[in-house]
Structures are given as structure tokens and as C-alpha cells.
Write an enzyme that holds these catalytic residues in place. Structure first.
Site, mmCIF file in Angstrom:
data_model
loop_
_atom_site.group_PDB
_atom_site.id
_atom_site.type_symbol
_atom_site.label_atom_id
_atom_site.label_comp_id
_atom_site.label_asym_id
_atom_site.label_seq_id
_atom_site.Cartn_x
_atom_site.Cartn_y
_atom_site.Cartn_z
ATOM 1 C CG LEU B 22 33.376 -15.731 -16.868
ATOM 2 C CD1 LEU B 22 33.984 -15.356 -18.325
ATOM 3 C CD2 LEU B 22 32.982 -17.112 -17.070
ATOM 4 N N GLY B 23 35.468 -15.884 -12.563
ATOM 5 C CA GLY B 23 36.546 -15.315 -11.481
ATOM 6 C C GLY B 23 35.615 -15.132 -10.430
ATOM 7 N N GLY B 25 37.747 -13.620 -7.142
ATOM 8 C CA GLY B 25 38.342 -13.087 -6.325
ATOM 9 C C GLY B 25 37.733 -12.105 -5.339
ATOM 10 C CB THR B 29 33.977 -12.812 -3.005
ATOM 11 O OG1 THR B 29 34.994 -13.807 -3.747
ATOM 12 C CG2 THR B 29 33.558 -13.687 -1.891
ATOM 13 N N GLY B 199 48.665 -3.457 1.895
ATOM 14 C CA GLY B 199 47.661 -3.814 0.820
ATOM 15 C C GLY B 199 47.537 -3.055 -0.253
ATOM 16 C CE LYS B 217 42.398 2.061 -13.506
ATOM 17 N NZ LYS B 217 43.012 2.435 -12.029
ATOM 18 N N GLY B 319 39.330 -1.466 -4.826
ATOM 19 C CA GLY B 319 38.777 -2.189 -3.884
ATOM 20 C C GLY B 319 37.644 -3.134 -4.324
#
Lengths: 443, 443
Positions: B22-23, B25, B29, B199, B217, B319
């Protein structure tokens, strides 16, 4: 889809798990103490109480603190065979006797937790086969760097990644000795003496200083990381006995510290075939590398993986308490599986890689030598490297107070056998008076 | 003994495990790419092939590289519900929509792997209950520090130990900003701009710089480490917006660096009752502490446990690739259990500790203030601390070029509420012109 998904069975929830401990040295004593002290935590974390059935020792007449004398037995085989023993914790040391006991336990359907790196590194196939045939677990987190969770990380956390290289300081004794030499300028003998006096080194330090202990751990890490079998005998092993204060000083000048590293890597040979290499040798580590600042008797494992990138794990790699922590973590895992079903990821050597000949591995050399003081000597020696296809990263020529020319060369990466042969050729050259040291760099 | 030990069932060995993602991004990917690229490794490590059944995305019209267009669907619920989907990988982000999908998956008997720290930290009880009722796994290693195996270490490796304290740099963006301020003397705004340009920081950096991401977290780490429930809302949270170049310089002078730490500890209150505290705030870390040298956007988690001692785990904490590594490690675990039976150690909050009021926690303060330049001011201000029972570790009095007296005080450990009230009292004192900064120290 998974057609016939096994369901989660909690049919044993709440029932006790029977534990046998073999050996009651430093680690065994601590394991037994913590089992009793934290019994409610263990019950909650496992799903049923952990109950100690007995402790097998060599000498039953020796008084044992912290354990009911009725628990002590000299008959390890009988203890293992008891119907009410589910998990066997092997903390004896040595190879042959614990091997016999661990095999007996696995074959009797008991899961086994061991801290015995020498046993696992020497007989992994036989142990794995026995565990597989009985459908039980063999846990050995404590065998590599005590409570630093190297086994769990390689077996589970990185199970979806491709590990490229593992390098680590996995022997606390030698790291302590080298650290003393680095920080206090001591010679090897003096540093070893201090390590012995403080209890870091044993009376016979061979297993540590010759790298055998680190080699066992390298064999285990390479096997887990690359899903292949690497045994102790497959590990190229060089210790730290020959490292001198002068080597440490020369390394420092060049921006390095000397560490005893266990290095495991997958290599591709000239024919394009993958192979695995595991080795232990003194290594120059750049001062800004995370492994360079691992001091005293600490251990650290540096892992490079395709997706995860670089990871480092740092902590006490030896000692009764940290080893007991790892043993007890494994004991919770093995016991949970006895209660709830399921098995830990077992031995898996599907990649079945050949062991690379050490000569085929690419390394880098730091060569410290005395050369004749004549015009053109640098050019001639450089040509010797060039002829072998070895390019040099740095060359430092110095003249000491006696007018002797010293040449310190750091090579680029080249095949170990070529580097080795080149050094042998240099030793025979009339231009080279003496090769003081040859130490590899972490590539 | 375990009377009715479940046996190892390999009845699904070799059968495929159906995966829904699901997803799609950055992380999704990469997960899909690595699943395809290393399919044979996954098959060998799981015991059956991992087969992608579909990828649910918001916008089905957008071209998606590296995946068969027929795999793409806009209907996540229908994908989850397919009979041939065994494990659902949730990589959407946000809270409400993924919560709905994860609950649907768990209730339909699918194991779930998620990287969603906000979801896990906000709704842990509800998710755990759904997983428990269906007897499936909920994995979330990627939710804390990406491929640094924090969850596995707390849940498994240290399961036989008693964790005392967890402190960590768990947000790469803020560590990058603070590192720029420390190493290059930048101000906060300039460092944030660079982080944004590169970024590391998002257009709206709130979640990072105000500590919310780190707080999620910390909630997860505290829950796992202390076997209790700590939710996001239970975490005391202060960000780094107010840290100035002057604070960094003052810290440096005193032998510290400033890091944004997530700190989880078990405390005992005045009545002798245990409680848990989790907090995130800028913290002075002594320069020789291992956390002090964690630079750039790296993460590191420092754990103190009774038997293991101190351990540190270091790596890329964010990342696409490192997160994908953690997701895929979990996917191998969840899939193995679908094939071989068994379950991962699930949510376990048996200790059921109350959340400590932040005022009850013991902390230490570094106070940087401007005071009136008169004889006896130091003595009077010291008395203010002493009256509250706060002892001072160091006091440094300086006079700057404008003749303004500056007083820098580092306290010993004291109750947070007492330290806080004392600073408030100082602010009102006619002797104190200005309190420049109050930053806690890692105790």
C-alpha cells in the site's frame, strides 16, 4: 497465497518450560542468578514460567552459590534426557565434550542455547542438521560479541537485504592490548602483561592474540551474512604478536590506528564467480572511521549492506554479564517457541559459495622498509610495484638520524597474492635493507 | 516441561506468500524493486516465493516505473481482502487512512508490515489487539530509525535483560541541522535552509524540528523496552527552534555538544513506585560520549541494560533505501511465519507502568544567564539554588566586553519541577538581567 496457513497455537501458554544448564562458570552462574531474580519477567515474556531442572557441572563437590544443591548433577547426559527438560543451555567451553552434549540434546528434541563460538564455528553443519531433523532451535547469539546482537541482526533484521561486507573488532583482549599500545605508546609485551594482570588476557593468551577467537566469530558472521558455510578452518588468520610500538607510531603518522579486524566479504573472482572470504589480521583503520574509536576492550561490528548502507553495533563483547544477557535473550526466544510454536530462522546455506583463496582477495598494503641511500632508489622501487600492476597511493621517504633512508609505501587495492609476491621480491632486492613491517589496510 | 510441544510444521514450505503493498512513494518503489531483483534470495530465505499481488496507490493514472501496470489499483480495501494476499505492507504515511487499512488487514488475518511511526505511536493498543485476535503479526522495524534494528533488539535480543535507559538520536533532519550549527558555526535558520535545500528537511519542517517525529519513536522504544504502553501524547516534547549559535558555542566551551535526544527511562517516584518517562528535548551530551560523534543525518540509539551494559547502534535512520531494508527484513519474518508457522513476539505490556509526570523526572540543567555586576551576586544566586536543594556541578563567571557579567551554571541531578521553578525564580530576581538559555544535560 499460502493455502494452508498454520494458525497460532497457544496450547502451551502458561505451562512451564524446563531448563537445563550445562556448566556453571562465570556465565552460567550469572544466567542462573538472573533467571531466579527476574522469574516473573521471564514468565511474562515467554508466556509460561522458565523452571530450572538442573545444572550439570564437572565437580559436584565444589560449593555452588545461588543454586539449590539438589539441582547440581555430574551427569549431564541424564539431565539432558529428562522428559521435563525442554531447552538446554550449554556454557561449558572446549569443543568435543560440549559437541557431544549439544548433539544429544538436539537429537532428543530439546532446543539448545550455546555461547560456544569454537563449537559453532567448527561443527556448524552437524549441529544444524541435528536441529533440523528434530525440528528444534539452535541459538548462539552469545557466541559472537556477547550482548551485541550480531546473530539476530544478520539472521533477522537484515534478512531482506544483501550484505556486502562485515568488518569488526570482535576480540576484546586484543583490542585492549592494541589500545594500550596506541594510547600509551607501550610495546606489545608490556601491554599484554597489563591485560593479563587485569584479567582481560588468559595465562595462555594464544586463542586471543593469535586471532583464533576472532576467526571463530568471523566464520559465524560470514556464514550468517552470506548464507553459506564458512568454518573456522576456512578463515585466514594472523594475530597481533608481531605488532610493535614502531608500527603503531608509523600508522599514527599516516593517519591510521591498528586494529585486529575480522573481515567477511563476498568477492568475484577473475572468472566472474562469487566466493566468500573471511579473514582476521591486524589492519590499519583510518582515524575517522567509526571502528577507529572503539577503545579498551569494547567490540564493534560494522556492516555494509546494499539497501541499509553502513551500520555499526557497539558494546561489551565479552564478560559474564553481557554474555549472560545474550544467552537469556536466546533462552526467551527458544522458550517462546516451545510455548507458542514456530521456530527461529535456522541454519540456511543456500548460497553455497566456495571459499575464496586468500591470494585472490583484494587488499591494500602499508609497507615500512629501510632502503639503500642512493640516487634513483625511489624510482627503481616504484618501478617494481608498477611492473606488478600495483599503483601506489602514498610514498613517504624519510631519512633517520643514522642517515638510513626509510620508505613508507601505501598501495592501492590489489590482489593479495600479487602484493605478497611483490614484498617478497622487495626483500630480495639489493636496494632494500630491511622490511620492517607489512600491514594491510581496511580497503 | 512443555507437555504438548507444538511441532515445526513445514506444510506450507515451497508455497508462495502473497504480498500487497500500500503506497508507492520512495520506500514503496524501492521495496518493489528489491523484491523483484532479489526474488530468488527471498524465496530461499522465506521457504517459498514472495509474490506481489498488487500495489495500491492514490493516483492510478500516474505512470509507475518498475511495476506491471496491471498490479496498480486504487482500491486498497479490495486488494487487502483478496484471498491470495497473506502479508500487507503499509507505506502510505499519515494516520487515519493507513489506520483503517491496517486494521482491515489484521482483522482479515493478514500479517502487516508498516514503516508508519505516527500510526504505531498513536494507536498501538488498537493495532495490537487486532493482531492478537487474528493471530497474525504486526511488524514495524522501519518505524524507528529505519534499518538500525531497534525494534528487533528491544523485542528479541534484550528480551532476557532489564533495560534501564534508552537514549537516542532518532531524527536525522534535526541532527543534520545541529551538526551544521556545531561544525560550521551557523545559526538555526541558515542550517535549516541548507537542510531544506538538500532535501533533509521538508517544506514544513514542524514534525522534525519540533520533535514530534522523535517523540513517536521515543514512545515506541519506551513501550518495547519497558513492556508497557507509552503513546505519542505521553511524550514530553521540545524541539530545536530556539537553539542559537550562542548556545552551541557555550556548550562547546563547557565540553558538550547539543543533540536532540529521545530519552526513555524507568523512574521510581517518591513513594517508591515505578513509572516510565519518555521525552524529547535538546540535550547537552559530553563530547566523549559515543552519541556526541554521531554526525550529519545519522541516527544512533544508546541502550543501558542491567546485564548487557551499554550498547550503541548506529546508521542511516531515514531514507528510501534504509527504510526499505527494514521493511523487507520484516517482510521475510512475517512471510516465514506464514510458511512455517509461529508468530513474532507480539505486543506485550505486562509491566503496565504509569507515565511519570515530567516534573518528577531527575534532570540536570545548563543555565546561561546575564547577571548584575555587583559584589556578592554569585554568592546570592548560589544560595537560591542551595535553598531548593540543588547542588551545582560547575559555575563559570565571565565578563564580556560590555562589562556585563555572565554566569554559566551546570547543576547536579535534581527533580525537573524543582529545577524549573528555580529558573523561574531566577528570572524574577533583580540580580538576573536575562536568562539566555536553559538546556538539559544527559544525566
Amino acid at each position: 497465497m499460502v493455502a494452508n496457513s498454520p494458525t497460532y497455537t497457544e496450547n502451551n501458554a502458561g505451562k512451564p518450560v524446563g531448563i537445563a544448564v550445562l556448566g556453571m562458570g562465570t556465565v552460567g552462574t550469572e544466567v542462573i542468578r538472573l533467571l531466579a531474580e527476574n522469574s516473573e519477567d521471564f514468565r511474562q515474556r515467554v508466556g509460561g514460567p522458565l523452571e530450572l531442572r538442573g545444572v550439570a557441572v564437572d565437580d559436584t563437590s565444589k560449593p555452588r552459590r545461588g543454586v539449590d544443591p539438589e539441582m547440581i548433577t555430574g551427569d549431564a547426559h541424564a539431565l539432558i534426557a529428562r522428559d521435563d527438560v525442554d531447552v538446554v543451555v550449554e556454557l561449558i567451553g572446549g569443543i568435543e565434550y560440549p559437541r557431544e552434549l549439544v548433539l544429544a540434546a538436539l537429537r532428543a528434541g530439546k532446543s539448545v542455547v550455546t555461547a560456544n563460538k569454537a563449537l559453532v564455528a567448527a561443527h556448524a553443519d552437524e549441529l544444524a542438521q541435528a536441529a533440523e531433523e528434530s525440528g528444534v532451535d539452535l541459538y548462539f547469539e552469545a557466541a559472537v560479541a556477547a550482548a551485541i546482537p550480531v546473530v539476530g541482526m544478520l539472521r533477522r533484521s537484515l534478512a531482506g537485504d544483501q550484505i556486502q561486507r562485515i568488518s569488526g573488532i570482535v576480540n576484546g583482549t586484543t583490542n585492549f592490548i592494541l589500545d594500550k599500545m596506541i594510547t600509551e605508546g607501550m610495546g606489545y609485551d608490556e601491554a599484554l602483561q597489563i591485560a593479563t594482570d587485569l584479567g582481560y588476557a588468559e595465562a595462555d593468551p594464544t586463542a586471543d592474540v593469535d586471532g583464533h577467537d576472532a576467526a571463530s566469530k568471523a566464520a559465524i558472521m560470514a556464514s550468517l551474512g552470506f548464507y553459506t558455510r564458512v568454518n573456522f578452518k576456512d578463515v585466514h588468520c594472523e594475530g597481533i604478536r608481531d605488532i610493535t610500538a614502531a608500527d603503531i607510531a608509523a600508522a599514527d603518522k599516516a593517519g591510521y590506528v591498528i586494529k585486529l579486524l575480522g573481515i567477511c566479504e563476498k568477492i568475484t573472482d577473475d572468472q566472474g564467480n562469487d566466493a566468500v572470504n573471511a579473514r582476521v589480521h591486524p589492519t590499519l583503520v583510518a582515524k575517522d572511521h567509526p571502528l577507529a574509536s572503539v577503545n579498551e576492550s569494547y567490540n564493534a561490528i560494522f556492516v555494509e549492506a546494499e539497501a541499509a548502507g553502513s551500520l555499526m553495533f557497539y558494546g561489551n563483547g565479552a564478560g559474564g554479564d553481557p554474555t549472560a544477557s545474550a544467552v537469556l535473550g536466546d533462552l526467551v526466544g527458544a522458550s517462546r517457541n516451545k510455548v507458542h510454536g514456530g521456530r527461529a530462522p535456522g541454519d540456511n546455506t543456500y548460497a553455497n559459495l566456495p571459499i575464496a583463496d586468500f591470494g585472490e582477495v583484494h587488499t591494500r598494503y602499508h609497507i615500512d622498509m629501510e632502503v639503500v641511500d642512493r640516487a634513483g632508489v625511489l624510482s627503481d622501487l616504484s618501478a617494481t610495484f608498477a611492473q606488478q600492476g600495483i599503483s601506489l597511493r602514498t610514498v613517504r621517504q624519510e631519512e633517520n638520524e643514522d642517515g638510513i633512508a626509510r620508505l613508507i609505501v601505501v598501495t592501492h587495492s590489489a590482489k593479495e597474492s600479487v602484493l605478497h609476491d611483490t614484498v617478497e621480491a622487495l626483500k630480495k632486492s639489493s636496494d632494500v635493507k630491511k622490511v620492517h613491517s607489512v600491514i594491510r589496510l581496511d580497503v
